[in-house]
Design an enzyme around this catalytic site. Structure first.
Site, mmCIF file in Angstrom:
data_model
loop_
_atom_site.group_PDB
_atom_site.id
_atom_site.type_symbol
_atom_site.label_atom_id
_atom_site.label_comp_id
_atom_site.label_asym_id
_atom_site.label_seq_id
_atom_site.Cartn_x
_atom_site.Cartn_y
_atom_site.Cartn_z
ATOM 1 C CG ASP A 53 40.861 35.470 35.744
ATOM 2 O OD1 ASP A 53 42.037 35.000 35.147
ATOM 3 O OD2 ASP A 53 39.921 35.260 35.903
ATOM 4 C CG HIS A 199 41.212 36.364 41.379
ATOM 5 N ND1 HIS A 199 40.613 35.459 41.789
ATOM 6 C CD2 HIS A 199 40.661 37.187 40.294
ATOM 7 C CE1 HIS A 199 39.410 35.447 40.926
ATOM 8 N NE2 HIS A 199 39.288 36.436 40.449
#
Length: 241
Positions: A53, A199
């Site tokens: 993400d 991430h």
């Protein structure tokens, strides 16, 4: 009748808020994994979906692309529109390398604070940006903070997007995270058919946290291999039976 009329607007407002926030129950991981397997991203038992993400980030994302290429692994990247327009070339590199692109919205803001129109506009803007820059319209959506609303579900339906959360994450955004803690936190909850959340940018995380994620990535892949699971993007993940 007068009293009922005076109470009407507050009651209606409360009911509307409840309807808007009802999907937030899916934020509770154990419940989601048990009763909402599709939303949780559960797929084939011999496969693990690897997702990232908050990118693309010109500083950090290329390092992840290089690491994944070295292992012959593809992943799904849920990009923020506001980051995408700053690094369109990186997004094109993702697609050229065989990775899958989903959207994480335009801004990383809680959907609970947004109404139906603002939610739809945010998702549509991010979707159109991905399609325009990469030439491929995205089909997946992951909400910021993993918090879904009724408005988000409706927007996904209208925009032909499928919401996907996760079954395991590395808590790699934390300031106290280390490469070992990221791996161990993922491994603790990971099972065959699961979806991993990491991430590739620190734009909403502790500064420099992506370096811990990058350092943990080889060991996470090794753990999956040892347990007999193939790793890939959500498009190869299959769906629960």
């Amino acid at each position: 009748m007068l009293r009922a009329g005076l109470l009407g607007p507050p009651v209606l407002a409360t009911a509307s808020l409840i309807v808007h926030a009802a999907p937030v129950v899916s934020t509770f991981g154990p419940l989601r994994n048990r009763v909402m397997p599709r939303l949780a991203g559960q797929g084939r038992a011999d496969h693990v979906a690897l997702t990232f993400d908050d990118g693309p980030d010109r500083l950090s994302t290329p390092h992840f692309l290089k690491a994944l290429d070295a292992r012959g692994v593809h992943a799904t990247f849920f990009v923020l529109g506001s980051m995408l327009v700053r690094a369109p070339g990186v997004a094109r590199e993702m697609v050229a390398a065989g990775h899958e692109i989903g959207i994480h919205g335009w801004h990383h803001r809680p959907l609970l604070l947004r109404g139906p129109r603002a939610t739809h506009e945010d998702l549509a803007r991010a979707r159109d940006a991905v399609a325009g820059i990469t030439g491929e319209p995205p089909r997946l959506f992951r909400p910021p903070y993993g918090v879904l609303t009724t408005a988000a579900h409706l927007a996904c339906r209208r925009l032909d997007l499928t919401p996907v959360l996760w079954t395991a994450w590395g808590e790699d955004w934390r300031r106290r995270a280390t490469p070992r803690s990221v791996h161990d936190t993922v491994a603790r909850d990971l099972t065959g058919g699961g979806t991993v959340l990491l991430h590739d940018s620190d734009c909403t995380s502790a500064p420099g946290s992506w370096r811990n994620t990058l350092a943990a990535l080889p060991r996470i892949l090794d753990t999956c291999t040892t347990r007999g699971w193939r790793v890939g993007p959500l498009r190869d993940h299959g769906v629960p039976g």
